[in-house]
Motif scaffolding. Sequence first.
Motif, short mmCIF file in Angstrom:
data_model
loop_
_atom_site.label_atom_id
_atom_site.label_comp_id
_atom_site.label_asym_id
_atom_site.label_seq_id
_atom_site.Cartn_x
_atom_site.Cartn_y
_atom_site.Cartn_z
N THR A 4 39.38 39.14 32.53
CA THR A 4 37.94 39.24 32.28
C THR A 4 37.54 38.30 31.16
N LYS A 65 21.49 46.25 45.02
CA LYS A 65 22.53 45.56 44.25
C LYS A 65 22.54 46.04 42.80
N ARG A 114 30.87 53.79 34.76
CA ARG A 114 31.40 52.87 33.75
C ARG A 114 32.31 53.57 32.75
N ASP A 158 24.87 39.40 38.22
CA ASP A 158 25.86 39.21 39.26
C ASP A 158 27.22 39.09 38.60
N ARG A 159 28.22 38.82 39.38
CA ARG A 159 29.58 38.65 38.89
C ARG A 159 29.93 37.17 39.01
N PHE A 161 32.95 34.22 38.88
CA PHE A 161 34.38 33.93 38.99
C PHE A 161 34.58 32.45 38.72
N TYR A 170 36.77 36.25 35.28
CA TYR A 170 35.63 36.90 35.91
C TYR A 170 34.90 37.78 34.90
N GLY A 171 33.66 38.04 35.21
CA GLY A 171 32.86 38.93 34.37
C GLY A 171 31.47 39.04 34.94
N ASP A 172 30.75 40.00 34.45
CA ASP A 172 29.36 40.21 34.87
C ASP A 172 28.45 39.44 33.93
N TYR A 173 27.34 38.98 34.46
CA TYR A 173 26.31 38.40 33.61
C TYR A 173 24.99 39.10 33.91
N ASP A 174 24.12 39.10 32.93
CA ASP A 174 22.82 39.76 33.08
C ASP A 174 21.78 38.81 33.67
#
Length: 180
Positions: A4, A65, A114, A158-159, A161, A170-174
């Motif tokens: 991550t 989503k 979470r 979204d995520r 990669f 990988y990680g989530d972004y706002d």
Amino acid sequence: MPVTITTLSNKAKQPKGGYLPVKLFKEIHYNTKHEFFPDENVSKPLIETTVDNMTRILLGAKAKKVFQPATSGLMVAKVDIFEDTFDLIHTAADLDDDSILAAFQLSIYETIYRSGYRSSVNLENKLPDNPPIENIREMINRSPAYFKQQEHIIDVGDRLFVKYKGDTIYGDYDYLTEDS
């Protein structure tokens, strides 16, 4: 090997003063029409999740989503009310009281997901008597004002990669803009 972005950044040694020194930033104040009601009976992270989710929807993200982690939270908590959740997801699309309350309820499920809460849960006991709907609405209304002054938004929540030196990061972004 997948890693991550949070794990990677925690291992990275930053230069003295950090990568982006605070002196490079400018503080901006936004005027608002309403002040907050001081009495809140809900945790700040739960309100933050509700505001973030509703802001994403107002900025164009699909509710299905946005609330996917909430749906996963139902599975983690072993709650079998998917039809009700489907209704909540479609209700949480505006700034009326019903929409905000639906988003708030879905945020509870997301919090369960979470946190990895694994046992059965009675969600009725988790809902406060009077969620701070007006405070939540005010915070949601402030968010588009902020984004109007930013670069063009390319994508919302979204995520990501990325392949780097043989690893998948990988990680989530706002929010993703043209330059940030």
